[in-house]
Design an enzyme around this catalytic site. Structure first.
Site, PDB file in Angstrom:
ATOM      1  N   SER A  51       0.897  -1.118  -0.041  1.00  0.00           N
ATOM      2  CA  SER A  51      -0.017   0.015   0.127  1.00  0.00           C
ATOM      3  C   SER A  51       0.992   1.173   0.046  1.00  0.00           C
ATOM      4  O   SER A  51       2.091   0.901   0.409  1.00  0.00           O
ATOM      5  CB  SER A  51      -0.713  -0.111   1.258  1.00  0.00           C
ATOM      6  OG  SER A  51      -1.507   1.249   1.569  1.00  0.00           O
ATOM      7  N   TYR A 101      -1.813  -0.773  10.309  1.00  0.00           N
ATOM      8  CA  TYR A 101      -1.937  -1.166   8.772  1.00  0.00           C
ATOM      9  C   TYR A 101      -0.701  -0.771   8.172  1.00  0.00           C
ATOM     10  O   TYR A 101      -0.026  -1.649   7.638  1.00  0.00           O
ATOM     11  CB  TYR A 101      -3.317  -0.518   8.089  1.00  0.00           C
ATOM     12  CG  TYR A 101      -3.282  -0.501   6.604  1.00  0.00           C
ATOM     13  CD1 TYR A 101      -3.776  -1.924   6.224  1.00  0.00           C
ATOM     14  CD2 TYR A 101      -3.027   0.131   5.870  1.00  0.00           C
ATOM     15  CE1 TYR A 101      -3.906  -2.198   4.956  1.00  0.00           C
ATOM     16  CE2 TYR A 101      -3.457  -0.118   4.428  1.00  0.00           C
ATOM     17  CZ  TYR A 101      -3.669  -1.308   4.013  1.00  0.00           C
ATOM     18  OH  TYR A 101      -3.833  -1.633   2.684  1.00  0.00           O
TER      19      TYR A 101
END
Length: 267
Positions: free
Chosen positions: A142, A155
């Site tokens: 990401s 995350y």
């Protein structure tokens, strides 16, 4: 594009929705043989029937959080077509909560799903790639694997860890003709934010405005296939947006990114 993937065996985790689903359709249309994995067999069946050649698609349900099962699942995956050419690590969850509010169990869950499961599967498949002296690991990280913004600590930590592990792996296996491509998607139009882990029992439960305005998953799949074909070490996936600018700032002017990061809270 089609010739590169024709008859290649591609194993995709997180294949029942989002990027994984879109990639399954695009790869099937390009002639690939697919092994599709996720927890939800009915959704995998749906994706299989949506592929251009369902007869070239095998389903292998698995739970990434059950890491003890992943060695046996890898053996099953190899048996599906007699070998694997490309492994697409794509399963996992996201998170939305401030550090002060985020329970340590959330951090552990994110690391188990978004990091350790990738490591376990990679270590299980690596001997197969080494034996045939060919293979390609494709890793869905990401933008949050490169930068940090509010509400994403667990995350971002898991995604940052992926970069460290797979960069080291690449350095070790390049001589064996094994490739590693790390994808850094920005906002992609999927349902991932619906299931974001928060400090509430049932997660976020609503779509993110940024995700809703993101790049459609089918267009993301085309960008990913281009990165795989080109053997890219790392590739941004998404629109030309504030996220791509954030990546540049992180590399060139990190102090500027630090000042504006508090305004980048997911909507």
């Amino acid at each position: 594009m089609a010739n590169h993937f024709n008859n290649k065996v591609v194993w995709i985790t997180g294949a029942s929705s989002g990027i994984g689903e879109a990639l399954a359709y695009a790869l099937s249309a390009a002639g690939a043989k697919l092994i599709l994995s996720s927890r939800r067999l009915p959704e995998l069946e749906r994706v299989k029937q949506g592929c251009s050649v369902p007869g070239q698609v095998q389903l292998l349900p698995l739970d990434l959080s059950d890491t003890d099962s992943l060695q046996d699942k890898t053996i099953e995956a190899i048996k599906c077509f007699g070998g694997i050419d490309i492994m697409v690590h794509n399963g996992g969850v996201t998170q939305r909560s401030l550090v002060i509010d985020t329970e340590i169990e959330v951090h552990r869950r994110l690391m188990e799903l978004d990091y350790f499961s990738y490591v376990v599967l990679t270590k299980a498949l690596l001997p197969h790639f080494i034996e045939k002296r060919a293979g390609h690991f494709v890793v869905t990280s990401s933008v949050m694997g490169k930068i940090g913004t509010p509400m994403r600590s667990a995350y971002a930590a898991a995604k940052h860890a992926l970069h460290g592990f797979f960069d080291c792996l690449r350095a070790e296996v390049t001589a064996d003709n094994i490739k590693v491509t790390i994808l850094t998607p920005g906002y992609i139009r999927t349902n991932i934010s619906l299931y974001a882990v928060t400090n509430k029992p049932y997660g976020l439960g609503k779509p993110s405005e940024n995700i809703e305005n993101g790049l459609p998953a089918d267009r993301a799949a085309k960008q990913i296939m281009k990165a795989i074909k080109g053997g890219k070490f790392e590739a941004y996936v998404g629109k030309f947006s504030s996220e791509r600018i954030g990546l540049w700032l992180n590399r060139l002017l990190p102090s500027v990114l630090t000042r504006i990061a508090p305004r980048l809270v997911p909507k």
